[in-house]
Design an enzyme around this catalytic site. Structure first.
Site, PDB file in Angstrom:
ATOM      1  N   ASP A  94     -77.882 -34.250 -13.450  1.00 49.99           N
ATOM      2  CA  ASP A  94     -77.138 -34.391 -14.569  1.00 49.99           C
ATOM      3  C   ASP A  94     -75.560 -34.880 -14.324  1.00 49.99           C
ATOM      4  O   ASP A  94     -74.758 -33.935 -13.824  1.00 49.99           O
ATOM      5  CB  ASP A  94     -77.201 -32.601 -15.021  1.00 49.99           C
ATOM      6  CG  ASP A  94     -76.167 -32.505 -16.323  1.00 49.99           C
ATOM      7  OD1 ASP A  94     -75.496 -33.283 -16.460  1.00 49.99           O
ATOM      8  OD2 ASP A  94     -76.293 -31.450 -16.864  1.00 49.99           O
ATOM      9  N   GLU A 186     -70.991 -23.011  -9.891  1.00 52.27           N
ATOM     10  CA  GLU A 186     -71.708 -23.607 -11.183  1.00 52.27           C
ATOM     11  C   GLU A 186     -72.628 -22.430 -11.554  1.00 52.27           C
ATOM     12  O   GLU A 186     -73.839 -22.581 -10.776  1.00 52.27           O
ATOM     13  CB  GLU A 186     -72.273 -25.009 -10.844  1.00 52.27           C
ATOM     14  CG  GLU A 186     -72.672 -25.670 -12.027  1.00 52.27           C
ATOM     15  CD  GLU A 186     -73.821 -25.069 -12.706  1.00 52.27           C
ATOM     16  OE1 GLU A 186     -73.796 -24.309 -13.299  1.00 52.27           O
ATOM     17  OE2 GLU A 186     -74.882 -25.747 -12.653  1.00 52.27           O
ATOM     18  N   GLU A 195     -79.503 -15.625 -17.450  1.00 44.15           N
ATOM     19  CA  GLU A 195     -79.606 -15.627 -15.840  1.00 44.15           C
ATOM     20  C   GLU A 195     -78.406 -14.697 -15.018  1.00 44.15           C
ATOM     21  O   GLU A 195     -78.734 -14.651 -14.093  1.00 44.15           O
ATOM     22  CB  GLU A 195     -79.450 -16.903 -15.399  1.00 44.15           C
ATOM     23  CG  GLU A 195     -79.201 -17.406 -14.136  1.00 44.15           C
ATOM     24  CD  GLU A 195     -79.341 -18.962 -13.793  1.00 44.15           C
ATOM     25  OE1 GLU A 195     -79.126 -19.263 -12.372  1.00 44.15           O
ATOM     26  OE2 GLU A 195     -79.551 -19.846 -14.517  1.00 44.15           O
ATOM     27  N   HIS A 373     -78.304 -31.298 -18.818  1.00 46.52           N
ATOM     28  CA  HIS A 373     -79.745 -30.816 -18.874  1.00 46.52           C
ATOM     29  C   HIS A 373     -79.649 -29.139 -19.293  1.00 46.52           C
ATOM     30  O   HIS A 373     -80.989 -28.646 -19.504  1.00 46.52           O
ATOM     31  CB  HIS A 373     -80.016 -30.452 -17.133  1.00 46.52           C
ATOM     32  CG  HIS A 373     -79.270 -29.306 -16.414  1.00 46.52           C
ATOM     33  ND1 HIS A 373     -77.717 -29.275 -16.423  1.00 46.52           N
ATOM     34  CD2 HIS A 373     -79.687 -28.100 -16.137  1.00 46.52           C
ATOM     35  CE1 HIS A 373     -77.737 -28.303 -15.679  1.00 46.52           C
ATOM     36  NE2 HIS A 373     -78.697 -27.401 -15.835  1.00 46.52           N
TER      37      HIS A 373
HETATM   38  N1  SAH Z   1     -73.918 -25.246  -6.612  1.00 47.34           N
HETATM   39  C1  SAH Z   1     -75.032 -25.909  -6.748  1.00 47.34           C
HETATM   40  C2  SAH Z   1     -75.983 -25.287  -7.119  1.00 47.34           C
HETATM   41  C3  SAH Z   1     -75.727 -24.359  -8.508  1.00 47.34           C
HETATM   42  S1  SAH Z   1     -77.197 -23.462  -9.179  1.00 47.34           S
HETATM   43  C4  SAH Z   1     -74.802 -27.140  -7.624  1.00 47.34           C
HETATM   44  O1  SAH Z   1     -73.914 -26.975  -8.290  1.00 47.34           O
HETATM   45  O2  SAH Z   1     -75.621 -27.820  -7.322  1.00 47.34           O
HETATM   46  C5  SAH Z   1     -77.044 -21.868  -8.612  1.00 47.34           C
HETATM   47  C6  SAH Z   1     -77.290 -21.350  -7.056  1.00 47.34           C
HETATM   48  O3  SAH Z   1     -76.749 -20.154  -7.051  1.00 47.34           O
HETATM   49  C7  SAH Z   1     -78.776 -21.288  -6.736  1.00 47.34           C
HETATM   50  O4  SAH Z   1     -78.980 -21.943  -5.764  1.00 47.34           O
HETATM   51  C8  SAH Z   1     -79.036 -19.839  -6.798  1.00 47.34           C
HETATM   52  O5  SAH Z   1     -79.653 -19.322  -5.684  1.00 47.34           O
HETATM   53  C9  SAH Z   1     -77.588 -19.448  -6.175  1.00 47.34           C
HETATM   54  N2  SAH Z   1     -77.263 -17.891  -6.426  1.00 47.34           N
HETATM   55  C10 SAH Z   1     -77.403 -17.478  -7.760  1.00 47.34           C
HETATM   56  N3  SAH Z   1     -76.909 -15.989  -7.578  1.00 47.34           N
HETATM   57  C11 SAH Z   1     -76.497 -15.692  -6.245  1.00 47.34           C
HETATM   58  C12 SAH Z   1     -75.984 -14.865  -5.585  1.00 47.34           C
HETATM   59  N4  SAH Z   1     -75.785 -13.678  -6.132  1.00 47.34           N
HETATM   60  N5  SAH Z   1     -75.723 -14.929  -4.280  1.00 47.34           N
HETATM   61  C13 SAH Z   1     -75.946 -16.141  -3.695  1.00 47.34           C
HETATM   62  N6  SAH Z   1     -76.385 -17.210  -4.234  1.00 47.34           N
HETATM   63  C14 SAH Z   1     -76.786 -16.976  -5.747  1.00 47.34           C
END
Ligand code: SAH
Length: 429
Positions: A94, A186, A195, A373
């Site tokens: 994306d 993100e 979520e 997305h």
């Molecule tokens: N920063 C990356 C992934 C974003 S998706 C990018 O921009 O491509 C969000 C990610 O946050 C996922 O991998 C999920 O496992 C992680 N995540 C969500 N809540 C979390 C938490 N409380 N502690 C650690 N990781 C977390």
């Protein structure tokens, strides 16, 4: 709700309405909703999740440490879903999303170079690496999903191990032994709040961010607007009226339930939107609290700009990347809808005023902007309402984190138009 006698367009009046039962276990995802859903359950005990190698600053005077919320089976399944590379591939591909983040990092380079950063939910590590490229002194890349193992390999392969420290664990649990200058994340789910990851950004902010530190994105806004979408309605519903010459109208109640009971993630265009959007919720990353996110209620009033069947409401969001000094005050609005809006429905206190557009970098998921997305989230009615031009639609919306699984979202929608009132309850799971 859908018995022959009780079926009344799928709506019921508020007094009669009750939320549909929530499921006690994660269900397989619907097609097309790969991201941000607990896709596969995992029997592993959450306590087995790897702990971080870092230790947290012990500053009991400045930081009131709260006991971290328990990692539930739902959370375990949620993190497990992020171990699948497909989700990360979709996000990285994306380009609107990823390039806006990279631009935001580069634009804030002066606040990042030589500074300490936390990447809340680093996934593959891409944003952490962008920060390292922008000159960060140290980046804590935190992720509770097993994707962190791969992120660590990527960091090593790019010779960034001295700068990027991958912590495999929950933001709520890992220890970081210093205060940080920047938080990047993100965190946005469908309909912004689905979520419930923003809570983890708040936790990181309250645990580690220095006073005056930078949070990217700096704020976010969720919008809603009434939509007409006859093609979509016809595809799912009118189709059953004549199937190879057979009258299958008997399917209509079931077709409506199956197609429209839950919110749909779809791409619409500006042409589907009947009038200016309403701001459901504005979030300031610096001040938002966990309690504020448990339940969001808004009242709205729309005036349709055209004569058309009203099929439901669309939801979308944008996030802004402002520097810390201007963040709370600088409220540039990206959407061209809003820019020229005389939105009669928006609560004045929620409205954002246009500031210098050159100051704000915006990631928008609006129907009139480049698709992402996230697409848009649609809450369809079971039956359309025929609107005249200038006809009013008013009502209220409440979004509540599910008590059973805070990553699910209960949607309570009340709406009145042409003297008829309805309630639609749905659950985004
Ligand atoms: N920063 C990356 C992934 C974003 S998706 C990018 O921009 O491509 C969000 C990610 O946050 C996922 O991998 C999920 O496992 C992680 N995540 C969500 N809540 C979390 C938490 N409380 N502690 C650690 N990781 C977390």
């Amino acid at each position: 709700m859908f018995s022959d006698s009780g079926y009344s367009n799928g709506y019921c009046h508020p007094q009669e309405g009750g939320a549909p039962p929530e499921h006690s276990a994660l269900r397989p995802p619907h097609r097309g909703r790969g991201r941000r859903r607990g896709r596969r359950g995992r029997s592993q005990d959450p306590a087995d999740a790897p702990a971080s190698g870092a230790s947290r600053v012990a500053d009991s005077e400045q930081r009131v440490e709260q006991k971290p919320p328990p990692c539930t089976d739902f959370d375990v399944a949620y993190f497990h879903s992020y171990a699948h590379l497909g989700i990360h591939e979709e996000m990285i591909k994306d380009r609107v999303r990823t390039e806006t983040y990279r631009a935001a990092i580069m634009r804030n380079q002066s606040s990042i170079a030589g500074k300490v950063v936390v990447d809340v939910g680093c996934g593959t590590g891409i944003l952490s690496i962008f920060c390292a490229q922008a000159g960060a002194k140290r980046v804590y890349a935190v992720d509770a999903s097993d994707i962190a193992v791969q992120a660590n390999e990527v960091v090593k392969a790019n010779n960034l191990s001295d700068t990027v420290i991958v912590l495999h664990g929950r933001v709520e649990d890992v220890e970081i032994d210093e205060e940080v200058d920047v938080i990047i994340s993100e965190w946005m789910g469908y309909m912004l709040l689905y979520e419930s990851m923003l809570g983890s950004v708040i936790t990181a902010r309250d645990r580690w961010l220095k006073p005056g530190g930078l949070i990217l994105p700096s704020n976010a806004t969720l919008y809603m607007a009434p939509v007409t979408h006859s093609d979509r309605y016809g595809d799912s519903i009118d189709f059953w009226r004549n199937v190879y010459g057979i009258d299958m109208s008997a399917m209509l109640p079931l077709a409506k339930q199956c197609a429209f009971e839950e919110p749909c993630i779809e791409t619409i265009t500006g042409e589907n939107v009947l009038t200016w959007p309403h701001v459901v919720k504005h979030v300031d990353s610096y001040t938002v609290t966990l309690g504020e996110l448990e339940s969001v209620t808004t009242k709205y009033k729309f005036k349709s700009m055209m004569r058309a069947p009203l099929h439901g409401f669309a939801f979308w969001f944008d996030v802004e990347f402002n520097g810390p000094a201007i963040s709370p005050a600088n409220n540039h609005v990206s959407s061209s809808f809003i820019e020229s809006s005389n939105n009669q429905s928006a609560d004045v206190s929620q409205r954002k005023k246009r500031a210098n557009p050159s100051e704000a970098l915006v990631l928008s998921t609006a129907p009139e902007d480049s698709p992402t997305h996230w697409q848009q989230t649609m809450v369809y009615f079971y039956d359309p309402i025929d609107l005249e031009q200038d006809q009013l639609i008013d009502g209220s919306l409440t979004l509540t984190q599910s008590r059973e699984n805070r990553r699910f979202m209960n949607i309570h929608l009340e709406y009145t138009s042409g003297g008829r009132s309805f309630v639609k309850e749905s659950v985004m799971r």
